[in-house]
Design an enzyme around this catalytic site. Structure first.
Site, PDB file in Angstrom:
ATOM      1  N   ASN A   1      53.684  18.278  43.023  1.00  0.00           N
ATOM      2  CA  ASN A   1      53.815  19.643  43.563  1.00  0.00           C
ATOM      3  C   ASN A   1      54.586  20.568  42.619  1.00  0.00           C
ATOM      4  OD1 ASN A   1      52.568  18.378  45.633  1.00  0.00           O
ATOM      5  ND2 ASN A   1      54.224  18.611  47.136  1.00  0.00           N
TER       6      ASN A   1
ATOM      7  N   SER B   1      11.895  43.762  28.388  1.00  0.00           N
ATOM      8  CA  SER B   1      11.202  43.372  29.613  1.00  0.00           C
ATOM      9  C   SER B   1      10.062  42.431  29.260  1.00  0.00           C
ATOM     10  CB  SER B   1      10.652  44.626  30.300  1.00  0.00           C
ATOM     11  OG  SER B   1       9.582  44.281  31.156  1.00  0.00           O
TER      12      SER B   1
ATOM     13  N   ASN C   1      16.791  47.363  27.893  1.00  0.00           N
ATOM     14  CA  ASN C   1      17.728  47.443  29.014  1.00  0.00           C
ATOM     15  C   ASN C   1      19.157  47.117  28.570  1.00  0.00           C
ATOM     16  OD1 ASN C   1      15.498  47.882  30.724  1.00  0.00           O
ATOM     17  ND2 ASN C   1      15.175  45.672  30.913  1.00  0.00           N
TER      18      ASN C   1
ATOM     19  N   LYS D   1      42.595  26.849  41.552  1.00  0.00           N
ATOM     20  CA  LYS D   1      42.221  26.676  40.149  1.00  0.00           C
ATOM     21  C   LYS D   1      40.854  27.210  39.777  1.00  0.00           C
ATOM     22  CE  LYS D   1      45.341  23.002  39.904  1.00  0.00           C
ATOM     23  NZ  LYS D   1      45.591  23.268  41.355  1.00  0.00           N
TER      24      LYS D   1
ATOM     25  N   GLN E   1      45.101  23.545  45.975  1.00  0.00           N
ATOM     26  CA  GLN E   1      44.262  23.079  44.864  1.00  0.00           C
ATOM     27  C   GLN E   1      43.096  24.057  44.626  1.00  0.00           C
ATOM     28  OE1 GLN E   1      43.637  18.782  44.071  1.00  0.00           O
ATOM     29  NE2 GLN E   1      41.547  19.167  44.729  1.00  0.00           N
TER      30      GLN E   1
ATOM     31  N   GLU F   1      25.274  45.947  32.403  1.00  0.00           N
ATOM     32  CA  GLU F   1      24.992  45.614  33.810  1.00  0.00           C
ATOM     33  C   GLU F   1      25.712  44.325  34.210  1.00  0.00           C
ATOM     34  OE1 GLU F   1      20.709  45.626  34.233  1.00  0.00           O
ATOM     35  OE2 GLU F   1      20.614  47.592  33.292  1.00  0.00           O
TER      36      GLU F   1
ATOM     37  N   LYS G   1      10.463  48.657  27.110  1.00  0.00           N
ATOM     38  CA  LYS G   1      11.784  48.650  27.731  1.00  0.00           C
ATOM     39  C   LYS G   1      12.890  48.137  26.819  1.00  0.00           C
ATOM     40  CE  LYS G   1      13.040  49.537  31.306  1.00  0.00           C
ATOM     41  NZ  LYS G   1      13.007  48.850  32.593  1.00  0.00           N
TER      42      LYS G   1
ATOM     43  N   HIS H   1      31.497  64.795  40.300  1.00  0.00           N
ATOM     44  CA  HIS H   1      30.424  64.535  41.274  1.00  0.00           C
ATOM     45  C   HIS H   1      29.102  64.250  40.564  1.00  0.00           C
ATOM     46  CE1 HIS H   1      33.109  66.371  44.346  1.00  0.00           C
ATOM     47  NE2 HIS H   1      33.407  67.177  43.340  1.00  0.00           N
TER      48      HIS H   1
HETATM   49  N1  ARG Z   1      45.688  18.337  42.293  1.00  0.00           N
HETATM   50  C1  ARG Z   1      46.716  18.974  43.039  1.00  0.00           C
HETATM   51  C2  ARG Z   1      46.587  20.496  42.927  1.00  0.00           C
HETATM   52  O1  ARG Z   1      45.748  20.892  42.209  1.00  0.00           O
HETATM   53  C3  ARG Z   1      48.041  18.558  42.519  1.00  0.00           C
HETATM   54  C4  ARG Z   1      49.081  18.512  43.549  1.00  0.00           C
HETATM   55  C5  ARG Z   1      48.823  17.406  44.480  1.00  0.00           C
HETATM   56  N2  ARG Z   1      49.892  17.242  45.415  1.00  0.00           N
HETATM   57  C6  ARG Z   1      49.768  16.535  46.556  1.00  0.00           C
HETATM   58  N3  ARG Z   1      50.791  16.480  47.294  1.00  0.00           N
HETATM   59  N4  ARG Z   1      48.649  15.940  46.878  1.00  0.00           N
HETATM   60  O2  ARG Z   1      47.286  21.253  43.534  1.00  0.00           O
END
Ligand code: ARG
Length: 474
Positions: free
Chosen positions: A119, A286, A294, A334, A331, A299, A292, A165
């Site tokens: 953690n 195109s 583009n 990420k 988690q 975009e 064309k 506008h």
């Molecule tokens: N893989 C976990 C995360 O991305 C790491 C922490 C995991 N902690 C736990 N108490 N299971 O956050």
């Protein structure tokens, strides 16, 4: 209760109290290694610092510390050369620890994690990772602003319609339009620094939630890892993901600016406007219509912005309603983090490329200017002859209406015709019918006159060189 050793999962960091293996679907559902392996480097650096702190409080001997550091650097080498063999590892922290024990043995390898939890470890890794990637984003923003300045100087004489506008409003310099976005990105870069400076505090040494019971020197950890200090509450330290939320919001706002910039250029590159030509290298054709060309690059910048905003909103929903301390929901920080970061790098690289290679069509810009865009200038002409602005605005409106009635451009009305609307008109009105004159009257700081373009370029270039000094100092 089943208590058959073959059914247990001894390899798990948390396997001790379990008597059955993880369900195979749960195994995949739970694992984050496929995406958090990109934290390998910062994870190992966090462990280097932790080993030093363990040695300082005599939890490992100096020989054990050497062996731990050596093992960790071997793992770093394996990752760097793409030789790290992934096994049935849950996440980057488990993978590195499993490998460390394979290299230096369970006895010493098993000491690395004393007092530490994944953690505080993951929170530390993510802060270190983002701090480093931010320098990449900052330098891309600097490049964009640099190109804007170079072009703004070289193309300062190009005039174009400014819009409100999306209706033709007043003539402006093309450089003034370009620099308006450079200022957005200047502010975005400064805001990123703010996010990073708030984020740059160390959670390591907070354990799972309650803190560290071994008098680990948290200041040493912070110093080793280049943080400005330690997070002051272990519960807060392991659960705080505000830095990710802030980054995702920052990225959403930046990409919103890029999306607006892209939208302007998509319009300006259409046949109807014809102000700019996007280089072939950033356009596609195109499969059906041979003529064309583009502006797909622009975009996609506009389109990807939707995804980045989604990442921000999605993550706020993950955070909302979480109880105190670590929950596995975290988690889920990420994938949006990595997706936003890598998308943004691509977006900025493409944006720099587009800006660097686009051709501005001076004549088309100029021919999009029309005399009625000088109606405000007519009002200012009367103001300079001491008429109150409201009165001047009304008369200038009547001038436009008269030209419409006479079916001629405002600039072709005779002084006699104009005098019927106001005695203040005289021959010198002819000086008004000049676009260069129009843009040059905006001399007050921030306006579209040449002197202000030069000033903006100076300020931005100064900022770029100051920032480069700072970036190299880091
Ligand atoms: N893989 C976990 C995360 O991305 C790491 C922490 C995991 N902690 C736990 N108490 N299971 O956050």
């Amino acid at each position: 209760m089943v208590d058959d050793a073959s059914k247990k999962d001894e390899a798990k960091l948390w396997g001790g109290r379990f008597s059955e293996k993880l369900n195979p679907t749960m195994e995949t559902f739970n694992a984050s290694l496929s995406f958090d392996k990109r934290l390998w480097d910062v994870d190992i650096r966090g462990s280097y610092a932790y080993v030093k702190a363990l040695e300082k409080c005599n939890l490992v001997s100096s020989d054990e510390s050497k062996s731990l550091l050596l093992g960790l650097s071997q793992i770093a080498g394996e990752w760097a050369s793409n030789k790290f063999v992934i096994k049935n590892d849950e996440d980057i922290h488990s993978a590195n620890e499993r490998r460390l024990k394979e290299i230096i043995g369970n006895e010493i390898g098993g000491k690395l994690h004393v007092g530490r939890s994944r953690n505080d470890q993951v929170a530390t890794d993510e802060r270190l990772w983002l701090r480093e990637q931010a320098t990449v984003l900052k330098s891309l923003l600097l490049s964009f602003v640099k190109i804007s300045c170079q072009r703004a100087k070289a193309e300062v004489d190009i005039l174009m319609p400014g819009y409100t506008h999306l209706q033709r409003a007043q003539p402006i310099r093309w450089s003034h339009w370009m620099l308006s976005y450079a200022w957005y990105f200047h502010n975005d870069a400064n805001k990123l620094e703010d996010v990073i400076s708030r984020m740059n505090v160390c959670p390591l040494g907070s354990g799972a939630l309650a803190g560290n019971p071994f008098h680990i020197d948290r200041d040493l950890l912070a110093k080793e890892l280049g943080f400005s200090g330690c997070m002051p509450n272990s519960l807060f330290a392991v659960s705080d993901r505000d830095f990710i939320a802030e980054f995702l919001f920052w990225a959403s706002l930046l990409s919103t600016h890029l999306s607006k910039w892209a939208e302007d250029l998509i319009l300006y590159s259409s046949k109807e406007f014809g102000f700019v030509t996007i280089a072939d290298g950033y356009s596609t054709g195109s499969s059906l219509m041979p003529q064309k060309k583009n502006a797909d690059s622009l975009e996609l910048i506009r389109g990807k912005t939707g995804r980045l905003i989604g990442n921000c909103v999605g993550f706020l929903v993950v955070l909302k309603g979480l109880p105190s301390a670590f929950n596995k929901d975290l988690q889920e920080d990420k994938e949006p983090l990595f997706d936003t970061y890598y998308s943004l790098v691509e977006i900025l690289q493409i944006a720099c490329g587009i800006l660097e290679t686009l051709k501005v069509n001076k004549e088309s810009c100029l021919s999009a200017l029309s005399p009625e865009m000088l109606a405000t200038d007519v009002a200012y002409y009367l103001v300079r002859k001491n008429l109150p602005f409201r009165e001047a605005h009304k008369i200038a409106g009547e001038v436009v209406a008269l030209a419409e009635k006479e079916k001629c451009p405002v600039s072709e009305l005779t002084v006699t015709q104009l005098k019927e609307l106001s005695e203040l008109f005289s021959e010198d009105i002819s000086s008004i019918w000049n676009y260069e004159h129009s843009v040059e009257q905006y001399q007050a700081f921030g306006g579209t006159a040449k002197v202000n373009i030069e000033l903006q370029v100076q300020q931005l270039e100064q900022w770029i060189s100051d920032s480069q000094i700072l970036t190299t100092q880091v």
